[in-house]
Scaffold this active site. Structure first.
Site, PDB file in Angstrom:
ATOM      1  N   PHE A 147       0.958  -1.217  -0.126  1.00  0.00           N
ATOM      2  CA  PHE A 147       0.022   0.015  -0.002  1.00  0.00           C
ATOM      3  C   PHE A 147       0.791   1.410  -0.012  1.00  0.00           C
ATOM      4  O   PHE A 147       1.531   1.307   0.955  1.00  0.00           O
ATOM      5  CB  PHE A 147      -1.076   0.198   1.234  1.00  0.00           C
ATOM      6  CG  PHE A 147      -1.801   1.176   1.352  1.00  0.00           C
ATOM      7  CD1 PHE A 147      -2.971   1.121   0.463  1.00  0.00           C
ATOM      8  CD2 PHE A 147      -1.252   2.511   1.926  1.00  0.00           C
ATOM      9  CE1 PHE A 147      -3.797   2.186   0.452  1.00  0.00           C
ATOM     10  CE2 PHE A 147      -2.392   3.497   1.698  1.00  0.00           C
ATOM     11  CZ  PHE A 147      -3.270   3.822   1.020  1.00  0.00           C
ATOM     12  N   ASP A 234       9.311   2.621   1.629  1.00  0.00           N
ATOM     13  CA  ASP A 234       8.166   3.292   2.050  1.00  0.00           C
ATOM     14  C   ASP A 234       8.101   2.943   3.577  1.00  0.00           C
ATOM     15  O   ASP A 234       7.511   1.892   3.840  1.00  0.00           O
ATOM     16  CB  ASP A 234       6.936   2.704   1.227  1.00  0.00           C
ATOM     17  CG  ASP A 234       5.588   3.489   1.646  1.00  0.00           C
ATOM     18  OD1 ASP A 234       5.843   4.189   2.740  1.00  0.00           O
ATOM     19  OD2 ASP A 234       4.650   3.520   1.124  1.00  0.00           O
ATOM     20  N   LYS A 267       2.736   9.923   7.954  1.00  0.00           N
ATOM     21  CA  LYS A 267       1.910   9.750   9.276  1.00  0.00           C
ATOM     22  C   LYS A 267       2.670  10.288  10.630  1.00  0.00           C
ATOM     23  O   LYS A 267       2.436  11.240  10.719  1.00  0.00           O
ATOM     24  CB  LYS A 267       2.113   8.088   9.358  1.00  0.00           C
ATOM     25  CG  LYS A 267       0.943   7.697   8.148  1.00  0.00           C
ATOM     26  CD  LYS A 267       0.510   6.358   8.677  1.00  0.00           C
ATOM     27  CE  LYS A 267      -0.690   6.273   7.552  1.00  0.00           C
ATOM     28  NZ  LYS A 267      -0.640   5.268   6.253  1.00  0.00           N
TER      29      LYS A 267
HETATM   30  C1  LIG Z   1      -0.661   5.447   4.895  1.00  0.00           C
HETATM   31  C2  LIG Z   1       0.397   5.064   3.945  1.00  0.00           C
HETATM   32  C3  LIG Z   1       0.529   5.751   2.737  1.00  0.00           C
HETATM   33  C4  LIG Z   1      -0.196   6.906   2.320  1.00  0.00           C
HETATM   34  O1  LIG Z   1      -0.126   8.052   3.194  1.00  0.00           O
HETATM   35  P1  LIG Z   1      -1.278   9.176   2.973  1.00  0.00           P
HETATM   36  O2  LIG Z   1      -0.816  10.219   3.997  1.00  0.00           O
HETATM   37  O3  LIG Z   1      -2.400   8.385   3.341  1.00  0.00           O
HETATM   38  O4  LIG Z   1      -1.296   9.618   1.587  1.00  0.00           O
HETATM   39  C5  LIG Z   1       1.620   5.297   2.037  1.00  0.00           C
HETATM   40  N1  LIG Z   1       2.293   4.040   2.355  1.00  0.00           N
HETATM   41  C6  LIG Z   1       2.171   3.497   3.456  1.00  0.00           C
HETATM   42  C7  LIG Z   1       3.047   2.542   4.025  1.00  0.00           C
HETATM   43  C8  LIG Z   1       1.032   3.904   4.493  1.00  0.00           C
HETATM   44  O5  LIG Z   1       0.969   3.241   5.455  1.00  0.00           O
END
Ligand SMILES: *Cc1c(COP(=O)(O)O)cnc(C)c1O
Length: 414
Positions: A147, A234, A267
């Protein structure tokens, strides 16, 4: 203040009706309407208190209404709140230096500021497109279960069909490899000179808190380095102390000491104020996006940068990395023993998944909410917890006790 009258008709039911009349229905109906928070607790419009074990989905590292964060944001807004990127602020510069320092990025590393996780990943996607001197590097490798966000580039790297399909065609070139499968990774690099980047979450969050198996990231680093592809981590969900280390990939069992080319963050970075960041490791990655090739109005906003600096400052001052590590490890053991239907508890630090033997996660989450706990059923059989780093042993124990008190046979309701 009539709009925020919390008495009489301004109840949860009232606000929920107004929500559905005015807010687009992308998230479904809200579970509660929340009006304030303090520490690890939030209160709804009916005055009920909840222990926030989700932390705004891994965002509220310092809980709610933290005095240091509130003061830093207020002071910055009262001094200079926004400037264009034709100018710079000391706050933004200091945060970039802090991020390079705490991620352990080498000399020559640089930071790009965005406003969310998806945007940080969009920037990484554009860096991958620029990693193509030969014109043949058109492939971007991502993993099944990934994700990376909901904007089109981030979505192109996100594996879930239900998220992707309504928006096709997506940006081209992304291929999905089976989770944690080193042989498949090696096969994908058989013609390695065509790979621009490999994008990996060291711990996949949305799919149920699944850490890359030991050795996977080291092999990924070896292959990408050998073939000139970028290794993009990520760490939007797993980074900024969530696992008891600044990055999940710093944990030896997950990262094995590798140095990536790019790390994306968001986040918990701003402790609740929207901010994302891309850390480009070393000169080569740091110069892939040239002048004029990327930008965003709010990126590096002084208030967001001040929030991030304050969040990092409190995590260090209060020794929260060690606390998250110790509390998380002890709590995961207790959770694993809390109920006979719990088959596994996964995670690192305070990014935790509780796996049940049956698809009961949604109903356990609903019961938890009624009992005053916010948790997230991220798959039919998995509950995810990502509480504030300030969570105490006593607060954690109240949720363990809630699970232990559930009926011993949990069956999925129809
Ligand atoms: C939440 C999340 C995103 C997206 O972040 P947003 O601030 O909602 O755009 C991308 N990568 C990972 C691993 C996430 O948990």
């Amino acid at each position: 203040m009539t709009e925020l009258d919390l008495t009489g008709t301004d109840s949860v039911v009232h606000w929920t009706q107004r929500y559905s009349g005015a807010v687009m229905d992308t998230f479904g109906p809200p579970q509660r309407v929340l009006v304030r928070g303090e520490g690890c607790y939030v209160w709804d419009a009916d005055g009920r208190r909840y222990l926030d074990l989700l932390g705004g989905i891994a965002v509220n590292a310092l809980g709610h209404a933290h005095p240091t964060l509130t003061a830093a944001v207020s002071a910055q807004l009262g001094t200079i709140g926004h400037i264009s990127n034709f100018f710079a602020s000391p706050t933004q510069i200091a945060l970039a230096e802090r991020l390079i320092g705490l991620t352990g990025a080498p000399d020559g590393s640089r930071v790009f500021f965005a406003n969310s996780g998806a945007e940080a990943n969009e920037a990484a996607f554009k860096m991958a497109r620029r990693n193509n001197d030969s014109g043949r590097r058109t492939r971007i490798l991502a993993l099944e279960g990934s994700f990376h966000g909901r904007t089109l580039g981030a979505l192109a790297m996100t594996s879930k069909a239900a998220y992707r399909e309504p928006f096709e065609p997506l940006p081209a070139g992304v291929e999905f490899l089976p989770f944690g499968d080193t042989a498949a990774l090696e096969a994908a690099f058989a013609d390695g000179e065509t790979v621009a980047a490999l994008v990996v979450e060291p711990i996949q969050g949305e799919v149920g808190v699944r850490a890359m198996p030991p050795g996977y990231l080291a092999r990924a680093r070896g292959l990408t380095a050998e073939h000139g592809a970028l290794l993009v981590l990520d760490e939007v969900q797993s980074g900024m102390g969530r696992t008891g280390a600044w990055l999940a990939s710093h944990r030896p069992e997950i990262g094995g000491g590798i140095t990536p080319d790019v790390v994306t963050l968001a986040k918990a970075l701003g402790g609740g104020i929207p901010i994302g960041a891309v850390v480009a490791y070393g000169e080569r990655a740091a110069t892939l996006l040239g002048r004029g090739q990327h930008g965003t109005t709010f990126g590096g906003n002084p208030v967001a940068a001040a929030a991030a600096l304050a969040t990092i400052g409190v995590i260090e001052r209060d020794g929260l990395l060690a606390h998250v590590d110790r509390l998380g490890a002890a709590w995961r053991e207790e959770l694993a023993a809390a109920h006979p239907s719990i088959t596994e508890v996964r995670g690192a630090g305070l990014l935790i998944a509780i796996e049940f033997a049956a698809p009961v996660a949604a109903q356990v989450a609903a019961q938890a909410l009624s009992a005053g706990f916010i948790v997230n059923p991220c798959t039919p059989s998995t509950l995810r917890l990502a509480p504030p780093y300030l969570l105490t042993t006593e607060q954690a124990a109240t949720f363990t006790a809630f699970l232990a008190a559930l009926p011993h046979t949990l069956e999925a309701s129809a």
